[in-house]
Design a protein around this motif. Structure first.
Motif, PDB file in Angstrom:
ATOM      1  N   GLY A 135       0.762  -1.247   0.000  1.00 35.20           N
ATOM      2  CA  GLY A 135       0.000   0.000   0.000  1.00 35.20           C
ATOM      3  C   GLY A 135       0.786   1.287   0.000  1.00 35.20           C
ATOM      4  O   GLY A 135       0.243   2.338   0.351  1.00 35.20           O
ATOM      5  N   GLN A 136       2.063   1.236  -0.424  1.00 36.39           N
ATOM      6  CA  GLN A 136       2.868   2.455  -0.397  1.00 36.39           C
ATOM      7  C   GLN A 136       3.336   2.884  -1.777  1.00 36.39           C
ATOM      8  O   GLN A 136       4.262   3.681  -1.908  1.00 36.39           O
ATOM      9  CB  GLN A 136       4.079   2.238   0.520  1.00 36.39           C
ATOM     10  CG  GLN A 136       3.688   1.907   1.952  1.00 36.39           C
ATOM     11  CD  GLN A 136       4.896   1.642   2.821  1.00 36.39           C
ATOM     12  OE1 GLN A 136       5.690   2.548   3.104  1.00 36.39           O
ATOM     13  NE2 GLN A 136       5.063   0.398   3.250  1.00 36.39           N
ATOM     14  N   GLY A 137       2.693   2.363  -2.825  1.00 34.81           N
ATOM     15  CA  GLY A 137       3.120   2.690  -4.179  1.00 34.81           C
ATOM     16  C   GLY A 137       4.405   1.961  -4.520  1.00 34.81           C
ATOM     17  O   GLY A 137       4.876   1.102  -3.776  1.00 34.81           O
ATOM     18  N   GLY A 138       4.974   2.305  -5.675  1.00 32.73           N
ATOM     19  CA  GLY A 138       6.215   1.648  -6.055  1.00 32.73           C
ATOM     20  C   GLY A 138       6.497   1.728  -7.536  1.00 32.73           C
ATOM     21  O   GLY A 138       5.992   2.609  -8.248  1.00 32.73           O
ATOM     22  N   SER A 139       7.298   0.789  -8.006  1.00 33.28           N
ATOM     23  CA  SER A 139       7.746   0.775  -9.394  1.00 33.28           C
ATOM     24  C   SER A 139       7.692  -0.646  -9.931  1.00 33.28           C
ATOM     25  O   SER A 139       8.208  -1.572  -9.299  1.00 33.28           O
ATOM     26  CB  SER A 139       9.188   1.303  -9.483  1.00 33.28           C
ATOM     27  OG  SER A 139       9.711   1.172 -10.783  1.00 33.28           O
ATOM     28  N   VAL A 183       1.943   4.014  -8.439  1.00 33.69           N
ATOM     29  CA  VAL A 183       2.851   3.005  -8.981  1.00 33.69           C
ATOM     30  C   VAL A 183       3.257   3.416 -10.391  1.00 33.69           C
ATOM     31  O   VAL A 183       2.402   3.663 -11.243  1.00 33.69           O
ATOM     32  CB  VAL A 183       2.197   1.609  -9.032  1.00 33.69           C
ATOM     33  CG1 VAL A 183       3.176   0.583  -9.604  1.00 33.69           C
ATOM     34  CG2 VAL A 183       1.719   1.186  -7.653  1.00 33.69           C
ATOM     35  N   ARG A 184       4.556   3.499 -10.621  1.00 34.38           N
ATOM     36  CA  ARG A 184       5.074   3.755 -11.959  1.00 34.38           C
ATOM     37  C   ARG A 184       5.304   2.425 -12.662  1.00 34.38           C
ATOM     38  O   ARG A 184       5.773   1.464 -12.050  1.00 34.38           O
ATOM     39  CB  ARG A 184       6.382   4.544 -11.897  1.00 34.38           C
ATOM     40  CG  ARG A 184       6.229   5.932 -11.280  1.00 34.38           C
ATOM     41  CD  ARG A 184       7.540   6.699 -11.241  1.00 34.38           C
ATOM     42  NE  ARG A 184       8.535   6.072 -10.386  1.00 34.38           N
ATOM     43  CZ  ARG A 184       9.571   5.369 -10.803  1.00 34.38           C
ATOM     44  NH1 ARG A 184       9.776   5.189 -12.116  1.00 34.38           N
ATOM     45  NH2 ARG A 184      10.433   4.844  -9.957  1.00 34.38           N
ATOM     46  N   VAL A 185       4.985   2.367 -13.958  1.00 34.37           N
ATOM     47  CA  VAL A 185       5.153   1.130 -14.724  1.00 34.37           C
ATOM     48  C   VAL A 185       5.944   1.449 -15.987  1.00 34.37           C
ATOM     49  O   VAL A 185       5.510   2.263 -16.809  1.00 34.37           O
ATOM     50  CB  VAL A 185       3.804   0.496 -15.099  1.00 34.37           C
ATOM     51  CG1 VAL A 185       4.026  -0.886 -15.725  1.00 34.37           C
ATOM     52  CG2 VAL A 185       2.883   0.388 -13.883  1.00 34.37           C
TER      53      VAL A 185
END
Length: 264
Positions: A135-139, A183-185
C-alpha cells in the motif's frame, strides 16, 4: 544518500535464478534494496539469495500460475513488511522460422512472456496500491526486448510477445496513474546479451540457416549496433535500478532502449 539509493525498499525479481534476472537482483541489492529472488528453479534461486547475503531470500514462483503469484507477493510482504519494486524478467525464447512455427511453442511463449507479465503487473499493482498489502506505491519494471522494435529473423513469436509486453506496460501505467495507485510502470528493451539465452539464440540462427555460423549471427548484431558491442548484464541491471529509483520519479509508461542503439 543519492537518488539511486534503494535502502529500505523491497524488490521482487522474477526469473532471478540466472542470467539477466540474477544480475538485476545483485544490482538492486547493491543499491540497498532487500531482494526476493523469485524463480521456478528453487535450488538455484536459494543460491542466488544466499550470495546476496543479509535479509535477501528466495521464493518459488511459476509466473503463469495466479495462485503462485498470490503466494509470492504475500511472502515478500510478510518477510519485509513491504513491496516497492517488481521486476517482471522471467521469459522464454524458442527460435523458429515463421513458416515452421509449432503451436505448442507459441503457447509456451505466450504463457510465460505475456500471461506471466500480465499477472505480475496485476499482483504488483494490487499489492502496492492504496489498500493493498503493502500500500505504499512503487515501481514495476517489465523486461521487453530489442526484438520488439526491429524485424530480426528467426524469432517471430518471441518478438510478438515482447511487443505485447510494451503495450501492457503503457496501459498499466495509464491505469495506475489515472486511478491514483502511486505506482510507476515502465519497461526496458535489452539488446543481445551473451547469457545462456543469448548464446543459444546465436546457435539457433545458424541452425535455421539464417547465418553461416553463430559467430556470424553475433557479428550481424554488432554491425547493427552503433556502440559496436553486445550488451552486458550490468547494462540491463543498471537500467532497472534507475527505473526503480527516485531518479526516475517522473518516468512512467516508457520503454527504455538499452541496446547500444540497435533498435533506433
Amino acid at each position: 544518500m543519492t537518488v539511486f539509493d534503494l535502502t529500505g525498499r523491497t524488490a521482487l525479481v522474477t526469473g532471478a535464478a540466472q542470467g539477466l534476472g540474477e544480475g538485476m537482483a545483485h544490482a538492486l541489492a547493491a543499491a540497498g534494496a532487500t531482494v526476493v529472488v523469485a524463480d521456478l528453479q528453487d535450488e538455484l534461486a536459494a543460491q542466488v539469495a544466499e550470495s546476496l547475503g543479509g535479509a535477501h531470500s528466495a521464493v518459488h514462483l511459476d509466473v503463469t500460475d495466479e495462485p503462485s503469484w498470490e503466494a509470492a507477493a504475500a511472502a515478500a510482504v510478510e518477510r519485509t513488511g513491504r513491496l516497492d519494486i517488481l521486476v517482471n524478467n522471467a521469459g522464454v525464447e524458442i527460435s523458429s522460422l515463421i513458416a515452421d512455427v509449432d503451436p505448442a511453442d507459441i503457447r509456451t511463449m505466450l504463457d510465460v512472456n505475456v500471461l506471466g507479465t500480465a499477472l505480475g503487473i496485476k499482483h504488483g499493482l494490487r499489492t502496492m496500491r492504496p489498500g493493498g498489502a503493502a500500500g505504499q506505491g512503487g515501481s514495476i519494471i517489465n523486461i521487453s526486448s530489442v526484438a520488439a522494435t526491429i524485424a530480426f529473423p528467426g524469432i517471430p513469436i518471441y518478438s510478438a510477445t515482447k511487443s505485447a509486453v510494451d503495450r501492457l506496460t503503457r496501459v498499466a501505467a495509464m491505469e495506475a496513474g489515472k486511478l491514483g495507485y502511486g505506482v510507476r510502470v515502465n519497461c526496458i528493451y535489452p539488446g543481445l546479451v551473451p547469457t545462456a539465452m543469448g548464446t543459444g539464440l546465436a546457435v539457433d540462427m545458424a541452425t535455421l540457416g539464417l547465418f553461416e555460423s553463430p559467430d556470424a549471427a553475433v557479428g550481424a548484431v554488432i554491425e547493427q549496433t552503433p556502440l559496436g558491442r553486445l550488451g552486458e548484464v550490468g547494462d540491463m541491471a543498471d537500467a532497472v535500478v534507475f527505473l526503480a529509483s527516485d531518479a526516475a520519479r517522473f518516468v512512467t509508461g516508457t520503454g527504455l532502449s538499452v541496446d547500444g542503439g540497435m533498435g533506433m
